[in-house]
Write a protein that holds these residues in place. Structure first.
Motif, PDB file in Angstrom:
ATOM      1  N   VAL A  43      35.367  84.353  34.021  1.00  0.00           N
ATOM      2  CA  VAL A  43      36.496  84.240  34.956  1.00  0.00           C
ATOM      3  C   VAL A  43      37.362  85.492  34.892  1.00  0.00           C
ATOM      4  O   VAL A  43      37.731  86.058  35.925  1.00  0.00           O
ATOM      5  CB  VAL A  43      37.320  82.964  34.659  1.00  0.00           C
ATOM      6  CG1 VAL A  43      38.668  82.997  35.370  1.00  0.00           C
ATOM      7  CG2 VAL A  43      36.524  81.724  35.057  1.00  0.00           C
ATOM      8  N   GLU A  44      37.672  85.941  33.697  1.00  0.00           N
ATOM      9  CA  GLU A  44      38.526  87.126  33.543  1.00  0.00           C
ATOM     10  C   GLU A  44      37.897  88.345  34.222  1.00  0.00           C
ATOM     11  O   GLU A  44      38.596  89.141  34.848  1.00  0.00           O
ATOM     12  CB  GLU A  44      38.778  87.396  32.059  1.00  0.00           C
ATOM     13  CG  GLU A  44      39.926  88.334  31.786  1.00  0.00           C
ATOM     14  CD  GLU A  44      41.274  87.834  32.281  1.00  0.00           C
ATOM     15  OE1 GLU A  44      42.059  88.675  32.768  1.00  0.00           O
ATOM     16  OE2 GLU A  44      41.567  86.632  32.209  1.00  0.00           O
ATOM     17  N   LYS A  47      38.551  88.048  38.132  1.00  0.00           N
ATOM     18  CA  LYS A  47      39.889  87.778  38.671  1.00  0.00           C
ATOM     19  C   LYS A  47      40.348  88.809  39.696  1.00  0.00           C
ATOM     20  O   LYS A  47      40.848  88.437  40.756  1.00  0.00           O
ATOM     21  CB  LYS A  47      40.919  87.677  37.547  1.00  0.00           C
ATOM     22  CG  LYS A  47      40.973  86.339  36.904  1.00  0.00           C
ATOM     23  CD  LYS A  47      42.110  86.247  35.919  1.00  0.00           C
ATOM     24  CE  LYS A  47      42.167  84.860  35.315  1.00  0.00           C
ATOM     25  NZ  LYS A  47      43.288  84.708  34.397  1.00  0.00           N
ATOM     26  N   TYR A  50      38.614  88.295  42.881  1.00  0.00           N
ATOM     27  CA  TYR A  50      39.073  87.065  43.519  1.00  0.00           C
ATOM     28  C   TYR A  50      40.429  87.252  44.181  1.00  0.00           C
ATOM     29  O   TYR A  50      40.638  86.842  45.328  1.00  0.00           O
ATOM     30  CB  TYR A  50      39.142  85.950  42.472  1.00  0.00           C
ATOM     31  CG  TYR A  50      39.573  84.611  43.014  1.00  0.00           C
ATOM     32  CD1 TYR A  50      38.653  83.757  43.604  1.00  0.00           C
ATOM     33  CD2 TYR A  50      40.901  84.192  42.927  1.00  0.00           C
ATOM     34  CE1 TYR A  50      39.041  82.520  44.089  1.00  0.00           C
ATOM     35  CE2 TYR A  50      41.297  82.961  43.418  1.00  0.00           C
ATOM     36  CZ  TYR A  50      40.364  82.127  43.997  1.00  0.00           C
ATOM     37  OH  TYR A  50      40.759  80.907  44.488  1.00  0.00           O
ATOM     38  N   CYS A 114      41.582  78.597  37.238  1.00  0.00           N
ATOM     39  CA  CYS A 114      41.496  79.637  36.211  1.00  0.00           C
ATOM     40  C   CYS A 114      41.550  81.035  36.824  1.00  0.00           C
ATOM     41  O   CYS A 114      42.141  81.960  36.248  1.00  0.00           O
ATOM     42  CB  CYS A 114      40.228  79.462  35.382  1.00  0.00           C
ATOM     43  SG  CYS A 114      40.263  77.980  34.348  1.00  0.00           S
ATOM     44  N   LEU A 115      40.940  81.201  37.982  1.00  0.00           N
ATOM     45  CA  LEU A 115      40.964  82.502  38.649  1.00  0.00           C
ATOM     46  C   LEU A 115      42.365  82.865  39.138  1.00  0.00           C
ATOM     47  O   LEU A 115      42.713  84.042  39.225  1.00  0.00           O
ATOM     48  CB  LEU A 115      39.996  82.519  39.836  1.00  0.00           C
ATOM     49  CG  LEU A 115      38.530  82.631  39.478  1.00  0.00           C
ATOM     50  CD1 LEU A 115      37.646  82.253  40.662  1.00  0.00           C
ATOM     51  CD2 LEU A 115      38.193  84.039  38.980  1.00  0.00           C
ATOM     52  N   ARG A 116      43.167  81.867  39.445  1.00  0.00           N
ATOM     53  CA  ARG A 116      44.543  82.130  39.921  1.00  0.00           C
ATOM     54  C   ARG A 116      45.533  82.346  38.785  1.00  0.00           C
ATOM     55  O   ARG A 116      46.642  82.825  39.030  1.00  0.00           O
ATOM     56  CB  ARG A 116      45.018  80.957  40.794  1.00  0.00           C
ATOM     57  CG  ARG A 116      44.327  80.863  42.132  1.00  0.00           C
ATOM     58  CD  ARG A 116      44.991  79.843  43.024  1.00  0.00           C
ATOM     59  NE  ARG A 116      45.106  78.518  42.410  1.00  0.00           N
ATOM     60  CZ  ARG A 116      44.203  77.543  42.523  1.00  0.00           C
ATOM     61  NH1 ARG A 116      43.089  77.758  43.197  1.00  0.00           N
ATOM     62  NH2 ARG A 116      44.422  76.372  41.945  1.00  0.00           N
ATOM     63  N   MET A 119      46.527  87.366  35.269  1.00  0.00           N
ATOM     64  CA  MET A 119      45.528  88.253  34.675  1.00  0.00           C
ATOM     65  C   MET A 119      46.029  88.834  33.370  1.00  0.00           C
ATOM     66  O   MET A 119      47.228  89.067  33.209  1.00  0.00           O
ATOM     67  CB  MET A 119      45.185  89.395  35.646  1.00  0.00           C
ATOM     68  CG  MET A 119      44.357  88.984  36.816  1.00  0.00           C
ATOM     69  SD  MET A 119      43.979  90.356  37.928  1.00  0.00           S
ATOM     70  CE  MET A 119      42.983  91.394  36.881  1.00  0.00           C
TER      71      MET A 119
END
Length: 121
Positions: A43-44, A47, A50, A114-116, A119
């Motif tokens: 995911v990180e 990001k 995304y 998780c993507l939102r 960061m």
């Protein structure tokens, strides 16, 4: 925007988490589980892409992360605690297989959330 799992009965089976599974929930089990660590890393790494993507591209990124987890060996699943195991010691739960798969819609919701999240700097 996602296909539902073809067998609803599959969702009611309790399973023992594998190293590639993503465990829903809070606490040290989901923080320290190898599958969750790998999931957070994936995911990180996506990001920025995304955040900069158009709405329809965001869905594709979410689906690609789900498919990446599912294509691992052994295949990763998105699991939540079996509601029937409420009140059972979470450490014992891992050994007893008191986890159940979630449908893709719920998995997509977790990935999107998780993507939102903020960061890392």
């Amino acid at each position: 925007f996602l296909e539902k799992a073809p067998l609803v009965s599959f969702l009611s089976m309790s399973v023992v988490p594998s190293r590639n599974d993503v465990l829903f929930g809070r606490g040290s089990i989901s923080v320290t589980h190898e599958g969750n660590i790998n999931f957070r890393s994936i995911v990180e790494s996506r990001k920025k892409e995304y955040i900069e993507a158009a709405w329809n591209e965001k869905k594709k990124i979410v689906i690609s992360i789900i498919r990446q987890i599912q294509s691992m060996d052994p295949p990763g699943r998105f699991l939540q605690r079996d509601p029937k195991s409420e009140g059972v010691d979470i450490k014992a739960v891992l050994g007893e297989g008191r986890w159940v798969p979630v449908d893709e819609e719920k998995a997509a919701s977790k990935v999107s959330h998780c993507l939102r999240e903020r960061m890392k700097e």
